[in-house]
Design a protein around this motif. Structure first.
Motif, mmCIF file in Angstrom:
data_model
loop_
_atom_site.group_PDB
_atom_site.id
_atom_site.type_symbol
_atom_site.label_atom_id
_atom_site.label_comp_id
_atom_site.label_asym_id
_atom_site.label_seq_id
_atom_site.Cartn_x
_atom_site.Cartn_y
_atom_site.Cartn_z
ATOM 1 N N VAL A 76 0.998 -1.338 0.002
ATOM 2 C CA VAL A 76 0.086 0.131 -0.160
ATOM 3 C C VAL A 76 0.673 1.058 -0.111
ATOM 4 O O VAL A 76 0.397 2.215 -0.586
ATOM 5 N N GLY A 77 1.880 1.339 0.821
ATOM 6 C CA GLY A 77 2.835 2.373 0.915
ATOM 7 C C GLY A 77 3.490 2.658 -0.467
ATOM 8 O O GLY A 77 3.695 3.780 -1.018
ATOM 9 N N SER A 78 3.961 1.744 -1.291
ATOM 10 C CA SER A 78 4.342 1.775 -2.396
ATOM 11 C C SER A 78 3.362 2.444 -3.635
ATOM 12 O O SER A 78 3.585 3.083 -4.148
ATOM 13 N N ALA A 79 2.177 1.941 -3.571
ATOM 14 C CA ALA A 79 1.195 2.334 -4.325
ATOM 15 C C ALA A 79 0.756 3.853 -3.949
ATOM 16 O O ALA A 79 0.492 4.558 -4.977
ATOM 17 N N LEU A 80 0.987 4.358 -2.705
ATOM 18 C CA LEU A 80 0.538 5.665 -2.308
ATOM 19 C C LEU A 80 2.116 6.601 -2.846
ATOM 20 O O LEU A 80 2.016 7.809 -2.580
ATOM 21 N N GLY A 81 3.105 5.945 -3.348
ATOM 22 C CA GLY A 81 4.134 6.944 -3.839
ATOM 23 C C GLY A 81 5.376 7.082 -2.605
ATOM 24 O O GLY A 81 6.058 7.858 -3.087
ATOM 25 N N LEU A 82 5.241 6.494 -1.646
ATOM 26 C CA LEU A 82 6.386 6.642 -0.990
ATOM 27 C C LEU A 82 7.739 5.945 -1.255
ATOM 28 O O LEU A 82 7.738 5.049 -1.916
ATOM 29 N N PRO A 83 8.786 6.709 -0.937
ATOM 30 C CA PRO A 83 10.025 6.297 -1.261
ATOM 31 C C PRO A 83 10.215 4.679 -0.768
ATOM 32 O O PRO A 83 9.945 4.355 0.400
ATOM 33 N N ASP A 84 10.983 3.827 -1.417
ATOM 34 C CA ASP A 84 11.411 2.293 -1.063
ATOM 35 C C ASP A 84 12.167 2.422 0.217
ATOM 36 O O ASP A 84 11.797 1.573 0.949
ATOM 37 N N GLY A 85 12.973 3.557 0.228
ATOM 38 C CA GLY A 85 13.867 3.511 1.549
ATOM 39 C C GLY A 85 13.023 3.850 2.973
ATOM 40 O O GLY A 85 13.546 3.333 3.780
ATOM 41 N N MET A 86 11.939 4.140 2.560
ATOM 42 C CA MET A 86 10.743 4.262 3.801
ATOM 43 C C MET A 86 10.002 3.147 4.031
ATOM 44 O O MET A 86 9.887 2.578 5.049
ATOM 45 N N VAL A 87 9.369 2.758 2.781
ATOM 46 C CA VAL A 87 8.508 1.529 2.872
ATOM 47 C C VAL A 87 9.032 0.204 3.192
ATOM 48 O O VAL A 87 8.666 -0.526 3.861
ATOM 49 N N TYR A 88 10.486 0.081 2.856
ATOM 50 C CA TYR A 88 11.024 -1.195 2.963
ATOM 51 C C TYR A 88 12.228 -1.097 3.802
ATOM 52 O O TYR A 88 12.999 -2.073 3.819
ATOM 53 N N ARG A 89 12.242 -0.270 4.833
ATOM 54 C CA ARG A 89 13.252 -0.051 5.706
ATOM 55 C C ARG A 89 13.150 -1.279 6.801
ATOM 56 O O ARG A 89 12.071 -1.719 6.767
ATOM 57 N N GLN A 90 14.245 -1.499 7.324
ATOM 58 C CA GLN A 90 14.396 -2.661 8.190
ATOM 59 C C GLN A 90 13.505 -2.586 9.459
ATOM 60 O O GLN A 90 13.130 -1.147 9.836
ATOM 61 N N PRO A 91 13.252 -3.522 10.249
ATOM 62 C CA PRO A 91 12.583 -3.306 11.572
ATOM 63 C C PRO A 91 13.458 -2.478 12.468
ATOM 64 O O PRO A 91 14.867 -2.709 12.440
ATOM 65 N N PHE A 92 12.830 -1.606 13.291
ATOM 66 C CA PHE A 92 13.791 -0.500 14.156
ATOM 67 C C PHE A 92 12.982 -0.514 15.335
ATOM 68 O O PHE A 92 11.889 -0.322 15.444
ATOM 69 N N PRO A 93 13.707 -0.746 16.490
ATOM 70 C CA PRO A 93 13.150 -0.670 17.867
ATOM 71 C C PRO A 93 12.516 0.614 18.124
ATOM 72 O O PRO A 93 13.059 1.601 17.843
ATOM 73 N N GLY A 94 11.368 0.538 19.061
ATOM 74 C CA GLY A 94 10.784 1.728 19.327
ATOM 75 C C GLY A 94 11.873 2.945 20.200
ATOM 76 O O GLY A 94 11.853 4.108 19.747
ATOM 77 N N PRO A 95 12.616 2.591 21.079
ATOM 78 C CA PRO A 95 13.571 3.319 21.495
ATOM 79 C C PRO A 95 14.641 3.697 20.726
ATOM 80 O O PRO A 95 15.546 4.384 21.145
ATOM 81 N N GLY A 96 14.713 3.262 19.572
ATOM 82 C CA GLY A 96 15.694 3.643 18.483
ATOM 83 C C GLY A 96 17.168 3.138 18.834
ATOM 84 O O GLY A 96 17.512 2.350 19.374
ATOM 85 N N LEU A 97 18.058 4.013 18.453
ATOM 86 C CA LEU A 97 19.489 3.811 18.806
ATOM 87 C C LEU A 97 19.851 3.766 20.418
ATOM 88 O O LEU A 97 20.834 3.443 20.581
ATOM 89 N N GLY A 98 18.809 4.226 21.006
ATOM 90 C CA GLY A 98 19.037 4.217 22.476
ATOM 91 C C GLY A 98 19.403 2.734 23.230
ATOM 92 O O GLY A 98 19.929 2.890 24.115
ATOM 93 N N VAL A 99 18.881 1.662 22.488
ATOM 94 C CA VAL A 99 19.168 0.380 22.677
ATOM 95 C C VAL A 99 20.315 -0.250 22.122
ATOM 96 O O VAL A 99 20.792 -1.212 22.179
ATOM 97 N N ARG A 100 21.317 0.682 21.285
ATOM 98 C CA ARG A 100 22.308 0.111 20.482
ATOM 99 C C ARG A 100 23.362 0.932 21.125
ATOM 100 O O ARG A 100 24.546 0.648 20.606
ATOM 101 N N CYS A 101 23.155 2.051 21.664
ATOM 102 C CA CYS A 101 24.176 2.808 22.541
ATOM 103 C C CYS A 101 24.374 1.885 23.906
ATOM 104 O O CYS A 101 23.609 2.338 24.813
ATOM 105 N N LEU A 102 25.054 1.066 24.000
ATOM 106 C CA LEU A 102 24.767 0.203 25.169
ATOM 107 C C LEU A 102 25.457 0.816 26.556
ATOM 108 O O LEU A 102 26.271 1.581 26.557
ATOM 109 N N GLY A 103 24.445 0.491 27.470
ATOM 110 C CA GLY A 103 24.649 1.134 28.697
ATOM 111 C C GLY A 103 24.076 2.636 28.906
ATOM 112 O O GLY A 103 23.279 3.098 27.981
ATOM 113 N N ALA A 104 24.896 3.378 29.607
ATOM 114 C CA ALA A 104 24.239 4.687 29.708
ATOM 115 C C ALA A 104 24.928 5.553 28.369
ATOM 116 O O ALA A 104 25.742 5.525 27.984
ATOM 117 N N ILE A 105 23.646 6.313 27.983
ATOM 118 C CA ILE A 105 23.792 6.806 26.423
ATOM 119 C C ILE A 105 24.715 8.241 26.689
ATOM 120 O O ILE A 105 24.600 9.306 27.549
#
Length: 326
Positions: free
Chosen positions: A188-217
């Motif tokens: 549906v996103g593709s049919a609406l004209g959204l860019p592939d980089g947005m429509v097919y982007r990888q799963p991303f955790p809700g807290p974002g990079l906050g859980v990939r900057c390990l320990g205290a940010i």
């Protein structure tokens, strides 16, 4: 919700023609539901919220108010992409909130992963509530709820955190994707004209990079995560791994090691690369990246990313590891 079951007669959306038919039906339904009132949407830039935004823009235009909160934990270029796609290209009524200092201030010194998640979620609710109270005439709240959310979360898309808004903000929910699976949302996103980089982007955790900057940010390690992740994604795209690997990212732990750069001793952080394949996220296998490519990525990260002198490759499947580190 009155009905949480996907209609048995609803065909799987696998083609542009089926997506166009769905869009036409939803545009009519949204116009009937909303009328001339205003709708508020927390636009993260993720697949679900982006497709909801594009669908509502098509249906009601400027009656939709999108709020994009930049908490400083997004990947490189993502806040800019949201502004470019929705404000500049789709002419959306977009409110951009720079809350980077606010979030990082709240997270300072907090090392426990669950505490970090709770702080990020709670602060998002506060920021979104503040923006909602500044607006007049809002009667509806749009959410990117999809069918797995209904099955798993009883209809509440908790990771968007909008379920925690105060009761006095008596918004009626608008959830046009609530009977779609993720793959259908992408069509549906593709049919609406959204860019592939947005429509097919990888799963991303809700807290974002906050859980990939390990320990205290800290800001230096957060930038190291952001920059190294951008290099990894760029190289995977160049080498045909972008659509082959389910999820890939970098993480930076809170310790340093001795190294050498330009003939001088360094004391800097390592970057950990993780790349996994999975069907259901319950188990995961490790993608075997060609050594030549790993070597090139390592050279780029250690040369281009400030404060980094080592690159490590995580070979642990799930189980015994998890997909994310935190």
């Amino acid at each position: 919700m009155e009905n949480n079951r996907r209609p048995e007669s609803m065909a799987r959306i696998t083609t542009k023609a089926l997506a166009d038919s769905f869009i036409k039906e939803q545009v009519a339904a949204l116009k009937a539901q909303v009328g001339d009132k205003k709708v508020l949407l927390a636009l993260s830039g993720g697949v679900d919220s982006s497709v909801v935004a594009a669908l509502l823009i098509k249906a009601i235009g400027k009656q939709l108010v999108c709020v994009h909160v930049n908490h400083g934990l997004l990947r490189k270029g993502e806040p800019e992409q949201v502004v470019e796609v929705f404000r500049n290209q789709m002419k959306a009524n977009l409110v951009y909130v720079d809350a980077v200092d606010r979030f990082l201030g709240k997270l300072e010194g907090v090392a426990d992963p669950e505490k970090k998640r709770k702080i990020i979620g709670a602060e998002f609710i506060r920021v979104f509530e503040e923006e909602a109270r500044k607006l007049d005439g809002i009667e509806f709240l749009a959410q990117g709820t999809i069918y797995p959310d209904i099955i798993e979360s009883k209809g509440v898309k908790a990771h968007h955190n909008v379920g925690g808004l105060p009761d006095d903000l008596k918004f009626e929910l608008v959830e046009p994707l609530r009977f779609l699976y993720k793959d259908e949302v992408r069509v549906v996103g593709s049919a609406l004209g959204l860019p592939d980089g947005m429509v097919y982007r990888q799963p991303f955790p809700g807290p974002g990079l906050g859980v990939r900057c390990l320990g205290a940010i800290t800001r230096d390690r957060l930038e190291a995560v952001r920059e190294s992740d951008a290099i990894l994604r760029e190289e995977f795209a160049k080498n045909g791994l972008e659509g082959k690997v389910w999820q890939y990212f970098t993480a930076v732990p809170d310790f340093k090691s001795v190294g050498v750069k330009d003939g001088a001793r360094t004391f800097a952080f390592p970057v950990i690369i993780r790349a996994v394949n999975t069907k259901d996220a319950m188990t995961a296998t490790i993608e075997e990246i060609p050594y030549k490519l790993l070597k090139h990525i390592t050279e780029r990260i250690t040369t281009e990313v400030k404060g980094v002198n080592r690159v490590l490759y995580d070979l642990t499947p799930k189980p015994s590891g998890t997909i994310e580190w935190e």
